[in-house]
Design a protein around this motif. Structure first.
Motif, short mmCIF file in Angstrom:
data_model
loop_
_atom_site.label_atom_id
_atom_site.label_comp_id
_atom_site.label_asym_id
_atom_site.label_seq_id
_atom_site.Cartn_x
_atom_site.Cartn_y
_atom_site.Cartn_z
N UNK A 72 0.82 -1.22 0.00
CA UNK A 72 0.00 0.00 0.00
C UNK A 72 0.85 1.27 0.00
N UNK A 73 1.94 1.27 0.74
CA UNK A 73 2.80 2.47 0.76
C UNK A 73 3.33 2.78 -0.64
N UNK A 74 3.65 1.73 -1.37
CA UNK A 74 4.17 1.90 -2.74
C UNK A 74 3.06 2.37 -3.69
N UNK A 75 1.83 1.85 -3.50
CA UNK A 75 0.69 2.30 -4.32
C UNK A 75 0.52 3.80 -4.14
N UNK A 76 0.54 4.24 -2.89
CA UNK A 76 0.32 5.67 -2.60
C UNK A 76 1.41 6.54 -3.25
N UNK A 77 2.66 6.06 -3.16
CA UNK A 77 3.78 6.82 -3.74
C UNK A 77 3.66 6.85 -5.27
N UNK A 78 3.25 5.72 -5.86
CA UNK A 78 3.12 5.65 -7.33
C UNK A 78 1.98 6.54 -7.82
N UNK A 79 0.88 6.59 -7.06
CA UNK A 79 -0.25 7.45 -7.42
C UNK A 79 0.19 8.91 -7.42
N UNK A 80 0.95 9.27 -6.40
CA UNK A 80 1.44 10.65 -6.28
C UNK A 80 2.30 11.02 -7.50
N UNK A 81 3.18 10.09 -7.89
CA UNK A 81 4.03 10.34 -9.06
C UNK A 81 3.19 10.48 -10.33
N UNK A 82 2.18 9.63 -10.46
CA UNK A 82 1.30 9.69 -11.63
C UNK A 82 0.58 11.04 -11.69
N UNK A 83 0.00 11.46 -10.57
CA UNK A 83 -0.77 12.71 -10.55
C UNK A 83 0.13 13.92 -10.81
N UNK A 84 1.34 13.87 -10.29
CA UNK A 84 2.30 14.97 -10.54
C UNK A 84 2.66 15.03 -12.02
N UNK A 85 2.79 13.84 -12.65
CA UNK A 85 3.15 13.79 -14.07
C UNK A 85 2.03 14.35 -14.95
N UNK A 86 0.77 14.10 -14.58
CA UNK A 86 -0.34 14.63 -15.37
C UNK A 86 -0.56 16.12 -15.11
N UNK A 87 -0.20 16.54 -13.91
CA UNK A 87 -0.38 17.95 -13.57
C UNK A 87 -1.85 18.27 -13.30
N UNK A 88 -2.13 19.53 -12.91
CA UNK A 88 -3.50 19.88 -12.51
C UNK A 88 -4.44 19.98 -13.72
N UNK A 89 -5.69 19.64 -13.49
CA UNK A 89 -6.75 19.84 -14.50
C UNK A 89 -6.73 18.84 -15.64
N UNK A 90 -7.89 18.67 -16.25
CA UNK A 90 -8.07 17.82 -17.44
C UNK A 90 -7.46 16.44 -17.28
N UNK A 91 -7.60 15.85 -16.08
CA UNK A 91 -7.14 14.47 -15.88
C UNK A 91 -8.13 13.73 -14.99
#
Length: 344
Positions: free
Chosen positions: A295-314
């Protein structure tokens, strides 16, 4: 109509600013949930699809259990070939079987563009019931398979990693292939219009096998038909195209006027954005197998994914359907991590 209490996903598809990224998961209504497995033990697959009360219960399970921002209708893309006159069997743990596939002109004569109200009424009944039971908590997503993906099953007669027979049919009998693709397209347009009329807030077109085609063949055998579907629906409800593996056509798919494009985990978000442009919402692209990480790795990976997409339209989602062996608390951790993330 009950007003939506959570319309994050619809606002994101319209390009409006939202307080956070919305999240749902492909195949969220189904086999990783013990509650679903209990129903699966009692009822056959098509019985679950064709009984509005069961379809409703299954559709609502992930909203209640995992906390996603949208419900997706529990059904199957193969209800369309079934409605068109083909026999479709779903063998548990083996996948679909269409015992009389289409190989010749004579085979094609067995197929019709049906009256969807007559042949698929159980889907629309389920949608009306789901909308009532959801009572505005989250939007409901309707869906259908893309014509190319449905042709794959209708010609191959079963699942395949390469769908060589389906491709050979298109290359050797292009006239028949285009006749069949147009029939599927006409059926799908009527089917999805009725889903929207029954209450689906948005719709997704699944082209699971789009990535098996070259860019030129994707245009010829898939995209020109998806384009017709999007043109018919986009003013009725927000529409998402998910063509797995067909990242090479993101620019052309964005040009259809679809509100959203699903992407898998094999393309970087920045590159997808570059191809798709900034006038369309991207959806994805977490590798479903990553939900088997701690779970700790899932949370870290989600954070990386969301940062890569950036805000909005995702819209946060998986890059394909959730795997049956994913623990429920891991699915919930994925959803929670998205909800807790704030773009600084």
């Amino acid at each position: 109509m009950t007003a939506l209490k959570n319309d994050l996903i619809l606002r994101t598809l319209r390009g409006e600013a939202t307080e956070r990224t919305p999240v749902w998961m492909m195949r969220q209504a189904g086999r990783y949930l013990p509650e679903y497995m209990a129903l699966r033990a009692k009822y056959g697959f098509f019985e679950r699809c064709q009984t509005p009360e069961l379809a409703c219960e299954i559709t609502l399970q992930p909203v209640d259990i995992v906390g996603v921002d949208a419900a997706i209708l529990f059904s199957d893309i193969l209800v369309v070939p079934q409605a068109m006159g083909m026999e479709v069997q779903l063998i548990e743990s083996k996948g679909p079987l269409l015992p009389e596939p289409i190989h010749t002109k004579k085979d094609l004569e067995r197929i019709v563009v049906p009256d969807v109200q007559d042949r698929l009424h159980y889907v629309f009944d389920a949608i009306r019931l789901i909308k009532q039971e959801l009572n505005g908590r989250v939007p409901l997503i309707g869906f259908a398979g893309a014509p190319w993906t449905l042709l794959c099953y209708m010609v191959q007669g079963k699942g395949s990693k390469t769908f060589d027979e389906a491709k050979a049919f298109c290359y050797q009998q292009p006239e028949l292939a285009h006749q069949l693709l147009q029939m599927i397209t006409d059926t799908t347009i009527a089917y999805m219009k009725e889903q929207i009329a029954a209450g689906a807030d948005m719709v997704q077109i699944f082209d699971s096998w789009g990535g098996l085609l070259s860019p030129e063949d994707f245009e010829t055998f898939s995209l020109q038909y998806i384009r017709q579907i999007v043109a018919a629906l986009k003013d009725l409800a927000p529409t998402i195209i998910f063509a797995k593996g067909a990242w090479f056509a993101l620019e052309e798919m964005a040009a259809t006027g679809a509100h959203g494009l699903g992407i898998d985990w094999c393309i970087k978000p920045q590159l997808a954005r570059q191809f798709a442009g900034d006038k369309v919402t991207l959806q994805g692209n977490f590798d479903p197998a990553r939900l088997l990480s701690p779970i700790t790795e899932i949370r870290a990976s989600v954070k990386r994914m969301l940062e890569a997409f950036g805000p909005g339209r995702h819209i946060a989602n998986l890059g394909h359907g959730i795997l049956p062996n994913v623990p429920v608390d891991h699915a919930r951790a994925f959803v929670d991590a998205v909800k807790e993330f704030s773009v600084q």
